[in-house]
Write a protein that holds these residues in place. Structure first.
Motif, short mmCIF file in Angstrom:
data_model
loop_
_atom_site.label_atom_id
_atom_site.label_comp_id
_atom_site.label_asym_id
_atom_site.label_seq_id
_atom_site.Cartn_x
_atom_site.Cartn_y
_atom_site.Cartn_z
N SER A 536 0.83 -1.54 -0.19
CA SER A 536 -0.15 0.06 0.43
C SER A 536 0.98 1.08 -0.13
CB SER A 536 -0.99 0.30 1.67
OG SER A 536 -1.78 -0.65 0.68
N ALA A 537 0.09 2.25 -0.66
CA ALA A 537 0.98 3.45 -0.58
C ALA A 537 0.37 4.64 -1.10
CB ALA A 537 2.48 3.19 -2.18
N ILE A 538 0.96 5.98 -0.26
CA ILE A 538 0.09 7.05 0.00
C ILE A 538 0.82 8.42 -0.87
CG2 ILE A 538 -0.39 8.86 1.72
CD1 ILE A 538 -0.57 7.53 3.71
N ILE A 539 0.68 8.88 -1.74
CA ILE A 539 0.88 9.40 -2.95
C ILE A 539 0.99 11.07 -1.65
CG2 ILE A 539 0.61 10.11 -5.05
CD1 ILE A 539 1.97 7.57 -4.89
N ASP A 540 1.68 11.95 -1.78
CA ASP A 540 2.09 12.44 -0.97
C ASP A 540 2.97 13.45 -1.11
OD1 ASP A 540 1.76 14.20 0.78
OD2 ASP A 540 3.08 13.35 2.40
N SER A 541 2.46 15.15 -2.09
CA SER A 541 3.48 15.93 -2.24
C SER A 541 4.47 15.78 -1.30
CB SER A 541 2.51 16.92 -3.76
OG SER A 541 1.82 17.72 -2.27
N GLY A 542 4.13 16.53 0.12
CA GLY A 542 4.59 17.34 1.18
C GLY A 542 5.59 16.17 1.86
N THR A 543 6.01 14.87 0.66
CA THR A 543 7.15 14.01 1.08
C THR A 543 8.25 14.35 0.14
OG1 THR A 543 5.59 12.53 2.25
CG2 THR A 543 7.81 11.49 1.82
N THR A 544 9.30 14.67 1.05
CA THR A 544 10.57 13.92 -0.19
C THR A 544 10.59 13.22 -0.46
OG1 THR A 544 11.79 16.35 1.31
CG2 THR A 544 13.50 14.90 0.29
N LEU A 545 11.57 11.59 0.50
CA LEU A 545 11.47 11.36 -0.19
C LEU A 545 10.43 9.62 0.20
CD1 LEU A 545 13.94 10.54 3.20
CD2 LEU A 545 14.48 11.17 0.72
N ILE A 546 11.19 8.86 -0.47
CA ILE A 546 10.24 7.20 -0.49
C ILE A 546 10.16 6.46 0.40
CG2 ILE A 546 9.68 5.24 -2.21
CD1 ILE A 546 10.34 5.82 -4.49
#
Length: 650
Positions: A536-546
């Motif tokens: 499961s993954a959350i697509i988050d423009s407020g996060t820099t990394l994976i």
């Protein structure tokens, strides 16, 4: 209208001077200062025009030659857009507007009136100042242009000009509001080779609204207007038509706008503001670690809001370590993550209140609320623009407060208001916003507040996110927004997708749990080896990394020769800078590769041969996919069909 200035400054046009004792019959041009002391806008004085000049006599009759047999092409139909304008590039910020958010209302009204009558308008942006115009990534105060008066040279006394993509976004938004198409001038300050930045930047932003490109400016007038030496025309005639212009011809042909007919919408240009790199180019490891802590805190805040709003725990929260889980219980207050927003933000402009005030906002797909510093915010908000509800006629106090407490002992308190929020003509009324009474000391600089773009279930106010309000109020053509995150040309496109920024068709993955933009991660691979399947993954423009869990990140780096954990920085890994691994994520059944330049955050330290890897482990048992991946693709967030799409950048 022509105004003739009288020699006597005390004379009002057509009236007597202040010392005159007689008033001509029928004249009411009494000096304003002598008889009226109120507001100038209500001055009843009538100004009489001077007589028409009699020397020479103005002709009042004109002969018209009538052709009995008709004249070819005399009544040739012309399109309404034959009527157009030419605007000097150096004053475009005075004519068009301040930036893509603050567009000049009189100019828009003029364009709209012409559109109503003839269907559209053609406008050229260029002139003498185009010849020394240089594209730059950004200018202070989000300006569209800047002039270097200290470097004025040449007989034209024209200052060198700098411009940003904001000018082009402003033009694009004008086109969205009135049917305006554009011509742009190619700068001629460098012809070997030509500086074609304006073409490369304008093509994806303006699309089919860019009609053409102009080479050179008034060469036939180089001598006539007396501002250039006589040799200019000779040089232009000798060199540009035969060499430079022929060299430009294939470039122009390749740059002919393609009629992609992108879905109408509004663009908000984004600027990247980051504190993750030191001046020497190495990574600030402490800041990056702090960012990872923030992401974890943001997830906790979102899970808490989801639990409060729905009465059930978010499924991903149950995957976290027990020390991070909280029992299901309603709370009297809701929280807003007013702490460090991750050391890296993508900021754009929003107008809030009536009259509107412009704020620099971080657009975040990993949260759902809109907040900014309130009027009562003290020293912690210094350097940021504060929102004062008393200065806005559309502000309504909702009588609700919010309080948020964090593990480090800090807390944030504020009030909720209903307000009008506008971006480039898209207006949301009755939008719930938070006016914060304080910001934590470490809150990222370079922005005023935050706009959450996730779903309402994550809202700590339990209110509709701003984009959902726009959709519900019929402000957008489609319940979709697109995002491009890159070193230049970054933007948010509300109401559809900017088809000029991507190629092919997007690959979509359905949202599996409404709240975050959560989708299935089919696989993660490095150097051809799958290390994750069915996650499961959350697509988050407020996060820099994976970000992922320890075990899966360890498995990832076991397949990267030369990789090693970074000392005293749990969760962070380094890889050889000269051997950045190939990696990919698979969404919707399609493998999507991550470039080496986006995977590497920077060198571990100054002069180090090791680079910080873009995959790291935190306290989560799911994946959070941020900037490292998103910079490689145009990302589509489809609110209506609840899906996320990825397309190759154009």
């Amino acid at each position: 209208m022509t105004v003739y200035q009288p020699k006597n400054p005390q004379v009002i046009f057509g009236g007597p001077s202040s010392s005159s004792s007689e008033q001509p019959s029928g004249t009411v041009g009494v000096p304003a200062a002598a008889t009226y002391t109120g507001a100038a806008a209500y001055n009843p004085t009538v100004l009489q025009p001077p007589p028409v000049p009699s020397n020479p006599t103005v002709p009042t009759q004109f002969p018209v030659q009538l052709w009995s047999g008709g004249m070819a092409n005399l009544s040739m139909p012309l399109p309404g857009t034959f009527y157009g304008f030419s605007i000097e590039m150096s004053i475009s910020n005075h004519v068009l507007g301040k930036n893509s958010t603050f567009i000049s209302v009189p100019f828009l009204n003029l364009m709209a009136n012409i559109q109503e009558r003839v269907g559209g308008v053609h406008v050229r942006i260029g002139g003498n100042t185009q010849e020394s115009a240089e594209f730059v990534e950004s200018l202070p105060n989000n300006s569209v242009i800047a002039k270097d008066y200290a470097a004025v040279t040449g007989t034209t006394n024209t200052p060198p000009l700098q411009y940003t993509a904001e000018l082009l976004y402003m033009m694009s938004n004008i086109s969205s509001l009135a049917n305006v198409h554009w011509y742009l001038g190619i700068p001629f300050f460098n012809t070997t080779p030509f500086d074609l930045s304006i073409m490369h930047e304008a093509q994806p932003i303006l699309g089919d609204r860019l009609l053409g490109l102009q080479a050179g400016n008034e060469p036939d007038l180089y001598n006539a207007h007396g501002h250039r030496p006589e040799t200019c025309l000779r040089k232009f005639t000798m060199h540009f038509p035969t060499t430079a212009l022929l060299a430009l011809l294939p470039v122009f042909v390749a740059a002919i706008p393609i009629n992609n007919d992108p879905t109408r919408g509004m663009r908000i240009p984004l600027q990247k503001r980051s504190k993750l790199l030191k001046q020497d180019g190495s990574v600030d490891l402490a800041a990056l670690a702090h960012h990872m802590d923030f992401v974890s805190a943001k997830m906790t805040q979102g899970f808490d809001a989801y639990q409060t709003n729905t009465g059930s725990a978010h499924p991903l929260s149950l995957l976290r370590p027990l020390t991070q889980q909280k029992p299901i219980a309603a709370r009297a207050t809701a929280g807003v993550p007013l702490t460090d927003d991750g050391e890296i933000v993508w900021t754009g402009q929003l107008s809030i209140g009536t009259p509107p005030q412009t704020y620099s906002m971080d657009f975040d797909t990993g949260s759902s609320d809109l907040f900014l510093p309130g009027a009562a915010c003290g020293a912690s908000c210094d350097g940021r623009k504060r929102y004062d509800p008393k200065a806005s006629s559309s502000a309504k106090d909702l009588g609700k407060t919010f309080k948020c407490s964090y593990g480090d002992g800090s807390s944030v308190m504020g009030e909720q208001y209903s307000e009008t929020v506008v971006a480039n003509g898209l207006k949301a009324t009755g939008q719930t916003i938070g006016a914060a009474g304080n910001y934590s000391d470490g809150f990222t600089s370079g922005m005023d507040g935050l706009v959450g773009l996730a779903f309402q279930k994550l809202s700590v106010f339990n209110a509709k996110p701003w984009f959902q309000t726009l959709v519900d109020q019929g402000q957008t053509d489609a319940p979709v927004f697109g995002m491009k995150l890159a070193d230049s040309g970054s933007e948010l496109f509300f109401g559809g997708m900017n088809k000029n920024l991507y190629k092919g068709e997007p690959t979509y993955a359905p949202v599996t749990q409404e709240g975050y933009w959560q989708v299935n991660l089919d696989a993660m691979a490095v150097r051809g080896n799958k290390t994750v399947t069915n996650g499961s993954a959350i697509i988050d423009s407020g996060t820099t990394l994976i970000l992922g869990d320890n075990a899966e990140v360890l498995k990832f780096y076991e397949n990267v020769p030369g990789s090693k954990p970074i000392h005293d920085q749990p969760g962070l890994w380094s890889v050889p800078c000269n051997a950045i691994p190939e990696m990919s994520l698979t969404f919707g059944g399609k493998e999507l590769k991550v470039s080496a330049s986006s995977f590497s955050i920077g060198s571990v330290s100054s002069g180090s041969s090791d680079c910080v890897g873009g995959v790291a482990s935190g306290s989560e048992s799911f994946w959070i996919v941020g900037d490292v991946f998103m910079r490689n693709y145009y990302t589509v967030f489809d609110v209506g069909q609840k899906r996320v799409g990825f397309a190759d950048l154009a």
